[in-house]
Enzyme design. Structure first.
Site, PDB file in Angstrom:
ATOM      1  N   THR A 167       0.890  -1.167   0.000  1.00 25.75           N
ATOM      2  CA  THR A 167       0.000   0.000   0.000  1.00 25.75           C
ATOM      3  C   THR A 167       0.918   1.203   0.000  1.00 25.75           C
ATOM      4  OG1 THR A 167      -1.971  -0.925   1.080  1.00 25.75           O
ATOM      5  CG2 THR A 167      -1.462   1.330   1.631  1.00 25.75           C
TER       6      THR A 167
ATOM      7  N   ARG B  14     -13.799  -7.101  -2.994  1.00 20.69           N
ATOM      8  CA  ARG B  14     -13.306  -6.943  -1.607  1.00 20.69           C
ATOM      9  C   ARG B  14     -12.758  -5.520  -1.404  1.00 20.69           C
ATOM     10  NH1 ARG B  14      -8.064  -5.432   0.600  1.00 20.69           N
ATOM     11  NH2 ARG B  14      -7.776  -6.488   2.578  1.00 20.69           N
TER      12      ARG B  14
ATOM     13  N   GLY C  23     -10.642  -3.207   1.429  1.00 16.71           N
ATOM     14  CA  GLY C  23      -9.823  -3.335   2.635  1.00 16.71           C
ATOM     15  C   GLY C  23      -9.962  -2.140   3.562  1.00 16.71           C
ATOM     16  N   ASP C  24      -8.951  -1.950   4.390  1.00 18.44           N
ATOM     17  CA  ASP C  24      -8.979  -0.872   5.379  1.00 18.44           C
ATOM     18  C   ASP C  24      -8.616   0.491   4.787  1.00 18.44           C
ATOM     19  OD1 ASP C  24      -6.365  -1.989   4.968  1.00 18.44           O
ATOM     20  OD2 ASP C  24      -5.643  -0.732   6.615  1.00 18.44           O
TER      21      ASP C  24
ATOM     22  N   THR D 161      -0.765   0.207   6.755  1.00 13.56           N
ATOM     23  CA  THR D 161      -0.535  -0.810   5.724  1.00 13.56           C
ATOM     24  C   THR D 161      -0.453  -2.175   6.395  1.00 13.56           C
ATOM     25  OG1 THR D 161       1.031  -1.688   4.100  1.00 13.56           O
ATOM     26  CG2 THR D 161       1.956  -0.301   5.843  1.00 13.56           C
ATOM     27  N   GLY D 162      -0.990  -3.186   5.727  1.00 17.50           N
ATOM     28  CA  GLY D 162      -0.920  -4.531   6.300  1.00 17.50           C
ATOM     29  C   GLY D 162      -2.191  -5.304   6.018  1.00 17.50           C
TER      30      GLY D 162
ATOM     31  N   GLY E 140      -5.500  -5.992   5.778  1.00 15.12           N
ATOM     32  CA  GLY E 140      -6.577  -5.017   5.873  1.00 15.12           C
ATOM     33  C   GLY E 140      -7.741  -5.417   6.752  1.00 15.12           C
TER      34      GLY E 140
HETATM   35  N1  ASP Z   1      -4.085  -2.786   3.894  1.00 17.84           N
HETATM   36  C1  ASP Z   1      -4.148  -3.092   2.486  1.00 17.84           C
HETATM   37  C2  ASP Z   1      -5.440  -3.798   2.209  1.00 17.84           C
HETATM   38  O1  ASP Z   1      -5.793  -4.669   2.966  1.00 17.84           O
HETATM   39  C3  ASP Z   1      -3.003  -3.905   2.014  1.00 17.84           C
HETATM   40  C4  ASP Z   1      -1.656  -3.494   2.548  1.00 17.84           C
HETATM   41  O2  ASP Z   1      -1.499  -2.438   3.090  1.00 17.84           O
HETATM   42  O3  ASP Z   1      -0.706  -4.254   2.428  1.00 17.84           O
HETATM   43  O4  ASP Z   1      -6.066  -3.550   1.222  1.00 17.84           O
END
Ligand code: ASP
Length: 309
Positions: free
Chosen positions: A170, A198, A200-201, A220-221, A223
């Site tokens: 991200t 889908r 995400g966050d 980031t991570g 989600g």
């Molecule tokens: N957080 C992001 C999502 O879930 C992905 C990421 O940040 O790696 O869409």
């Protein structure tokens, strides 16, 4: 008066240290520096933190190395669907978009949602139509696609993905301007092999992105975990209700993310210009620029020991 500062991340989906060549590291750091400079140019000219985070994120979206805009990950149908959010701490103004397929810079469409609609979040076909009505640059879906992400999709489908870089990533930015206003922006292709539709966050206010008069946060991570934790807003809530610093609040939030099985990181700037960039993954592409110091970038933990927050 606090001095302006901008911090960015380009995802916790970093290349495993063992796989990172010197050439690729150079490219990544150069791209991070270009994004920081784009944001810094705005702040240095007395511009708004909102403009600074948008400009920095646009540079990261245009870079094929990161999972946002060009270079985004593929979903389970081998398509690319993009999400983004931008938020101004002053007035709690926010705009977000989800499931985009033909908008080159999702962060700018998020800003248009904030400034030119009564809404906060637009998704799918309606968001695309709004982009056209605002004259935002459309690109064909192939513009976003890279061979590296196609190979990552194949590895994830085969159950052969070992590194975070195959799964997600991200980009995001947080900034404080001369007026003392905070802003945050996040943009992403989401998770590799995600189900079509889908979200995400990242585009959800308070989950992956948040800014108020206290702190600006971009996450980031994984989600789904960040969503369940209300991670970005939690940082502000802990500061207000538990009296913690931004650094303590970000660490506590990430500890909760980890307890729930999530990996990732976040960047945050508080009202005084203090920056924190914790992560629990192997690496997180990140960087910072403030007036009295030069650009600093980092990928792994040892970069933190070299005095990155
Ligand atoms: N957080 C992001 C999502 O879930 C992905 C990421 O940040 O790696 O869409």
């Amino acid at each position: 008066m606090p001095h302006p500062v901008i911090a960015i991340h380009a995802g916790a989906g970093a290349i495993a240290r063992a796989e990172l060549s010197a050439g690729r590291e150079f490219e990544i750091r150069a791209a991070l520096e270009a994004a920081l400079e784009a944001g810094w140019k705005v702040l240095d000219a007395d511009g708004a933190s909102l403009d600074a985070v948008e400009q920095a994120v646009r540079v990261l979206e245009d870079c094929p190395l990161f999972n946002a805009g060009c270079g985004a990950v593929f979903n389970a149908e081998a398509e690319i669907e993009l999400d983004a959010c931008i938020m101004a701490g002053n007035g709690l103004r926010a705009g977000a978009v989800a499931g985009l397929r033909t908008v080159r810079n999702p962060v700018s469409l998020a800003r248009a949602v904030m400034e030119h609609t009564p809404h906060v979040l637009l998704a799918g076909a309606g968001a695309e139509a709004f982009a056209r009505s605002r004259g935002l640059e459309p690109v064909p879906p192939i513009y976003f696609q890279t061979i590296e992400r196609r190979q990552a999709l194949a590895r994830v489908r085969a159950g052969a993905a070992t590194a975070d870089k195959d799964r997600h990533g991200t980009v995001g930015a947080v900034a404080l301007d001369w007026a003392g206003d905070l802003a945050a922006a996040t943009s992403t292709g989401g998770m590799t092999n995600k189900r079509q539709g889908r979200i995400g966050d990242s585009p959800i206010v308070g989950a992956g992105t948040y800014a108020d008069q206290r702190v600006a946060v971009s996450c980031t991570g994984d989600g789904e975990v960040f969503l369940r934790c209300n991670a970005a807003f939690r940082v502000s809530a802990l500061m207000e209700l538990a009296g913690t610093t931004a650094t303590q609040a970000a660490r506590r939030t990430l500890a909760l993310v980890k307890r729930l099985g999530g990996s990732g990181g976040m960047i945050a700037i508080d009202k005084s210009g203090a920056v924190t960039m914790p992560f629990n993954s192997e690496g997180m592409y990140r960087g910072i620029r403030r007036s009295n110091s030069s650009v600093r970038t980092g990928i792994y933990r040892e970069d933190t020991q070299r005095r990155l927050p």
